[in-house]
Motif scaffolding. Structure first.
Motif, short mmCIF file in Angstrom:
data_model
loop_
_atom_site.label_atom_id
_atom_site.label_comp_id
_atom_site.label_asym_id
_atom_site.label_seq_id
_atom_site.Cartn_x
_atom_site.Cartn_y
_atom_site.Cartn_z
N LEU B 271 40.84 29.96 29.65
CA LEU B 271 40.41 30.28 31.01
C LEU B 271 40.28 31.78 31.25
CD1 LEU B 271 39.74 28.67 33.51
CD2 LEU B 271 42.12 28.79 34.21
N GLU B 272 41.10 32.57 30.53
CA GLU B 272 41.13 34.01 30.79
C GLU B 272 39.75 34.66 30.65
OE1 GLU B 272 43.32 32.58 28.61
OE2 GLU B 272 42.03 32.71 26.85
N LEU B 273 38.97 34.16 29.68
CA LEU B 273 37.66 34.79 29.49
C LEU B 273 36.73 34.47 30.65
CD1 LEU B 273 37.08 34.48 25.66
CD2 LEU B 273 37.99 36.37 27.00
N GLU B 274 36.87 33.24 31.18
CA GLU B 274 36.05 32.88 32.33
C GLU B 274 36.41 33.77 33.53
OE1 GLU B 274 34.92 28.75 34.58
OE2 GLU B 274 36.07 28.65 32.72
N VAL B 275 37.71 34.05 33.65
CA VAL B 275 38.17 34.88 34.76
C VAL B 275 37.61 36.30 34.64
CG1 VAL B 275 40.21 35.89 35.85
CG2 VAL B 275 40.29 33.55 34.98
N VAL B 276 37.71 36.86 33.44
CA VAL B 276 37.19 38.21 33.24
C VAL B 276 35.68 38.21 33.48
CG1 VAL B 276 36.85 40.05 31.56
CG2 VAL B 276 39.02 38.84 31.64
N ALA B 277 35.01 37.14 33.00
CA ALA B 277 33.56 37.04 33.20
C ALA B 277 33.24 37.03 34.69
CB ALA B 277 33.02 35.78 32.54
N ALA B 278 34.00 36.26 35.47
CA ALA B 278 33.76 36.21 36.91
C ALA B 278 33.87 37.59 37.53
CB ALA B 278 34.75 35.25 37.57
N ALA B 279 34.91 38.33 37.15
CA ALA B 279 35.11 39.66 37.72
C ALA B 279 33.96 40.59 37.33
CB ALA B 279 36.45 40.24 37.26
N VAL B 280 33.58 40.55 36.06
CA VAL B 280 32.52 41.45 35.59
C VAL B 280 31.18 41.11 36.25
CG1 VAL B 280 31.18 42.14 33.58
CG2 VAL B 280 33.65 41.98 33.43
N VAL B 281 30.86 39.81 36.29
CA VAL B 281 29.63 39.40 36.96
C VAL B 281 29.68 39.85 38.42
CG1 VAL B 281 28.36 37.39 37.79
CG2 VAL B 281 29.11 37.49 35.43
N GLY B 282 30.87 39.85 38.99
CA GLY B 282 31.03 40.24 40.39
C GLY B 282 31.04 41.73 40.61
N GLY B 283 30.77 42.51 39.57
CA GLY B 283 30.62 43.94 39.76
C GLY B 283 31.90 44.75 39.62
N VAL B 284 32.95 44.15 39.07
CA VAL B 284 34.18 44.92 38.83
C VAL B 284 33.99 45.65 37.50
CG1 VAL B 284 36.65 44.83 38.51
CG2 VAL B 284 35.55 43.24 40.08
N GLY B 288 37.50 50.16 35.03
CA GLY B 288 38.30 50.52 36.19
C GLY B 288 37.62 51.41 37.19
N GLY B 289 38.27 51.55 38.33
CA GLY B 289 37.82 52.50 39.33
C GLY B 289 36.87 51.96 40.35
N SER B 290 36.15 50.88 40.06
CA SER B 290 35.25 50.37 41.09
C SER B 290 35.10 48.86 41.00
CB SER B 290 33.88 51.05 40.99
OG SER B 290 33.20 50.59 39.87
N GLY B 291 34.62 48.31 42.09
CA GLY B 291 34.49 46.87 42.22
C GLY B 291 35.41 46.36 43.30
N SER B 292 35.14 45.14 43.77
CA SER B 292 35.97 44.61 44.85
C SER B 292 36.32 43.16 44.57
CB SER B 292 35.22 44.69 46.19
OG SER B 292 34.19 43.73 46.21
N VAL B 293 37.36 42.67 45.25
CA VAL B 293 37.74 41.28 45.07
C VAL B 293 36.68 40.36 45.66
CG1 VAL B 293 40.22 41.64 44.94
CG2 VAL B 293 39.14 41.35 47.16
N TYR B 294 35.93 40.85 46.64
CA TYR B 294 34.87 40.02 47.21
C TYR B 294 33.82 39.74 46.15
CZ TYR B 294 37.16 42.10 51.23
OH TYR B 294 38.11 42.54 52.11
N GLY B 295 33.45 40.79 45.43
CA GLY B 295 32.48 40.62 44.35
C GLY B 295 33.01 39.66 43.30
#
Lengths: 502, 354
Positions: B271-284, B288-295
């Motif tokens: 699951l961890e890779l899916e989680v990281v993928a979600a964050a990256v796709v969401g612009g995190v 580091g340094g930029s991106g938001s939990v909304y994304g």
């Protein structure tokens, strides 16, 4: 500033060594409330180490920092801030992704209800600070992409926002224009009038004389003098700073220069350097002098092809060198010994022999396989010629002293038998004895006909070694001085842009 | 220029127009960052639209509910992961922590069937936070990249899970009905889990935007050395970020138990890779340094929706992973493009004339 008053801050007999190199040895001076105090010295004299001790980044090995008569231990930047010390570093330390306002108030953001950051108040406070400094920077824009001058102004605003009692400024004006410097000084004078103490580090003597009441001079990590400005002239100050006979220390053999090897013509990289042109002959040492941040390293990096340039051209033996290709530069006989040997010149974890032979693996391979023996003999040969002090050739480079590391970097490039050798700060951070050896080496190479471009911030080195001195100021060459015309004053004036104004 | 000093005329081509242009550029820059999240939302909208045109049933209430239900746990994990990633770290152990906590929750109900639901969830968060604290302590003290440490902890936590389970499987019958119904019930037609996820997103979003320690995480991720020089307690903040991420993984683990009811030691594997993928796709930004939990939350929603809509569109499930991969590359490409455009817009802007 009566001497019997208690100084706001006192540096008392502090010593700090990094490995075998003593950066600061037994330095003492005091800062009084209401006083602007200059700390001057050549590059490498230990000023920045003093700054880092006051900032809580380094702790003195012996001696103490005394505030209000009590010895304090500044275990970290947070403790230094709590003690009322604000530091403007020589190199800006900003967060590129965050807004300018956040950069200024990080950790001290104004808070509203429920401890939430009051973004509007933060923006207003930032605008007020910029008004005081008389600059227009949008508080909401990210710090990424700010010019060096603007970054410096943000740093200054940050320091002002802390309402510190002791303000340490490490070359804050290097990138600022005259108007901005005046504004900064007006603010500094106001702070002094309010009882704060300012420690001001600068290479610009006119600034030192106009802002400060007292001057402390450091040389080679040691304290030299502390005098009221009124008792000093530029000449005496320079003599205190240099404090030795320039020509004796840096012998350059006289060589009859040959044909032009390297020609740099109208080289520009927008916002970094503009229309830089010079040529170097066989057997000649040309120094690029100037203040830190004047764009010297950037020029040589562009010449060697590490960074691309926007305009102009580089020719070696009349052949145009392709832009942005270190491989082409190496093939044309160029070699670059970079400024930061730890990051750019060496692979710290690899052995001495591996490092020394990295540049010419092609010649040491048989059927594409690197032979250990060939590597060892080639490395040993160079290590001996450069008098590298080492245990075994298989030891990691990180175990060597700074000076010997520098020799390994030199060996690595000399092994390619270059016709043009570019050295960037060849003796930074190495002790005096090794310095002389590096100079002897460069001089010997020039005698063999190698054309040498030397970037150096150390005036004595520049004056002693160079056949010609090119002085850069804010990305432009402001003076070209022959060996006879190159004096401390002439170089300093051109480096601070004074001559250009005249 | 802005100072009106003569030096201004130097390199700036149009000194007089500068102030107006400055504002225009700044607004443009701000718009870009908003656009980053709107972009994901637009991609999501487009996907839903295409799927809905093909099979209108996709927009039926049960179908939407399914998607939301499926996304909730991933959203919560992505929020925790974002807190860590903005500080230039990464937590690869979240899948294992989720599995461990899910199993522990089942065990808790086996041992004490009367445990109040809220208490069980809090216990899950607590256990997750402990796992996160171990990660955080290791990352903050050992000077080893978080990638390596949490990769190791991924196997450690999974190993503990297997040791504890010894092949045992916990079934729905072992857990109270109230707990299980929480995993699937709805409020006003919206799954309860989605409400929980939304609350997590809003709270974390507010924390990262409006609290000092939250901003300091961005500062650390943006430039660790500058963070240290500004007196930010870097180690403590990074530690805190891992505790939060672990706690979120714990919450997700408890909710996983409630939703699926069947738990063994392999829950959450990969699951961890899916989680990281979600964050990256969401612009995190992964550095580091930029991106938001909304994304990141939108990214999680997008990935879940893709899974469902490809099935609805009768596209070979093998394609799903390729699509996710393409999305990640597209997201990174978009970020790079935006960064370059921002850099160009800001280039040459200076408060400084000469």
């Amino acid at each position: 500033m009566a001497s019997d008053a208690t100084p706001l801050l006192e540096v008392r007999d502090v010593t700090k060594s990094f490995g075998a190199v003593a950066a600061v040895r037994g330095v003492s001076f005091g800062l009084f409330g209401g006083e602007a105090h200059a700390l001057v010295g050549e590059n490498g004299a230990g000023k920045s180490t003093i700054v880092k001790m006051l900032a809580g980044v380094h702790q003195p090995d012996t001696g103490a920092i005394v505030i209000d008569g009590t010895a304090v231990s500044l275990g970290g930047p947070a403790e230094a801030q709590a003690a009322g010390i604000a530091v403007i570093y020589q190199e800006p330390t900003l967060f590129p992704d965050l807004s300018v306002a956040e950069n200024i108030f990080m950790g001290r953001q104004p808070r509203g209800r429920f401890g939430r950051i009051d973004h509007a108040a933060m923006k207003t406070a930032t605008e007020r600070l910029f008004d005081r400094l008389g600059v227009r920077i949008d508080p909401d824009r990210p710090a990424r992409g700010l010019s060096i001058a603007d970054q410096q102004l943000v740093e200054i605003a940050k320091a002002l926002s802390t309402d510190a009692r002791i303000l340490v400024m490490d070359e804050p004006t290097a990138a600022l224009s005259g108007v901005e410097v005046e504004r900064l000084f007006a603010v500094a004078r106001t702070l002094c009038a309010q009882g704060a103490a300012v420690l001001f580090i600068s290479h610009r003597f006119d600034e030192v004389f106009s802002l400060c009441q007292r001057v402390t001079v450091m040389r080679d990590g040691a304290w030299v003098s502390t005098d009221p400005v009124a008792d000093l002239t530029v000449d005496t100050l320079v003599r205190y700073m240099v404090g030795r006979d320039v020509s004796a220390l840096f012998p350059k053999e006289d060589v009859e220069p040959g044909d032009v090897v390297l020609e740099v013509d109208g080289l520009s990289r927008h916002g970094v350097f503009e229309r830089v042109g010079f040529s170097v002959r066989h057997g000649e040492i040309v120094a690029l002098a100037g203040l830190v941040g004047a764009g010297r390293s950037e020029v040589v990096r562009a010449v060697f092809g590490i960074d691309r340039y926007d305009e102009g051209e580089v020719r070696v033996n009349g052949e145009r060198l392709s832009n942005g290709s270190p491989r082409a530069a190496m093939a044309a006989g160029l070699a670059l010994v970079p400024e930061d040997r730890r990051q750019q010149g060496l692979v710290m974890e690899l052995s001495i022999e591996r490092n020394a032979t990295l540049t010419r693996l092609g010649k040491l391979t048989r059927l594409g396989v690197l032979t250990g023996r060939g590597e060892r003999s080639a490395a040993g040969d160079w290590a001996d010629r450069l008098r590298v002090k080492y245990g075994r050739l298989s030891d990691a480079v990180s175990t060597l002293s700074g000076g010997n590391q520098q020799k390994v970097v030199l060996a690595k490039w000399l092994a390619t038998a270059p016709t043009v050798l570019i050295v960037d700060e060849p003796t930074r951070g190495i002790d005096v004895g090794t310095k002389a050896e590096v100079h002897r080496l460069l001089s010997g190479l020039a005698a063999q006909g190698v054309a040498i471009v030397m970037v150096s911030s150390e005036l004595p080195e520049v004056l002693g070694m160079a056949d010609r001195v090119l002085v850069m100021h804010e990305g432009r060459i402001t003076a070209e001085l022959g060996r006879d015309a190159a004096t401390e004053e002439a170089v300093m004036l051109a480096a601070t842009g004074q001559e250009a104004a005249a | 220029m802005k100072t009106g000093a003569p030096v201004a005329e130097g390199q700036q081509a149009t000194p007089t127009a500068e102030p107006a242009k400055t504002n225009g550029r700044t607004r443009f820059v701000q718009r870009l960052w908003v656009v980053r999240e709107i972009g994901i939302a637009a991609a999501l909208g487009l996907l839903v639209l295409v799927t809905a045109i093909d099979s209108p049933g996709f927009l039926s209430a049960p179908s939407i509910r399914d998607v939301l239900l499926g996304a909730s746990i991933l959203v919560i994990l992505a929020v925790g992961q974002t807190v860590v990633i903005v500080s230039r770290n990464i937590d690869l152990s979240v899948g294992s922590v989720l599995g461990l906590v899910a199993f522990a929750t089942g065990k808790l109900f086996l041992a004490a069937p009367g445990t109040p639901i809220v208490l069980a969830i809090l216990a899950g968060i607590g256990l997750g936070a402990v796992c996160g604290a171990i990660n955080g302590a290791l990352v903050a003290t050992a000077r080893v990249p978080a990638l390596v440490i949490t990769l190791g902890m991924l196997y450690v936590y999974r190993g503990v899970d297997h040791l504890w389970a010894k092949g045992q499987q916990i079934n729905a019958a072992d857990m109270p009905a109230g707990f299980l119904s929480m995993g699937t019930s709805t409020l006003l037609g919206v799954p309860v889990l989605a409400f929980i996820a939304l609350a997590v997103v809003l709270v974390a979003g507010m924390y990262l935007h409006s609290y000092r320690s939250g901003r300091e995480l961005y500062a650390i991720g943006s430039e660790p050395n500058a963070a240290r020089l500004s007196g930010i307690p870097v180690g403590r903040r990074v530690f805190g970020a891992f505790v939060v991420c672990g706690g979120m993984a714990g919450l997700a683990g408890a909710l996983y138990a409630a939703r699926f009811g069947t738990i063994d030691a392999t829950v959450g594997t990969g699951l961890e890779l899916e989680v990281v993928a979600a964050a990256v796709v969401g612009g995190v930004a992964i550095f580091g340094g930029s991106g938001s939990v909304y994304g990141a939350a939108l990214g999680a929603l997008l990935l879940t929706t893709i899974g469902t809509s490809l099935a609805v569109l009768r596209i070979d499930p093998f394609w799903q992973q390729a699509v996710v991969g393409g999305l990640i590359l597209a997201a990174i490409g978009l970020d790079r493009l935006l960064a370059l455009r921002v850099a160009n817009r800001l280039k040459g802007r200076s408060s400084h004339g000469a």
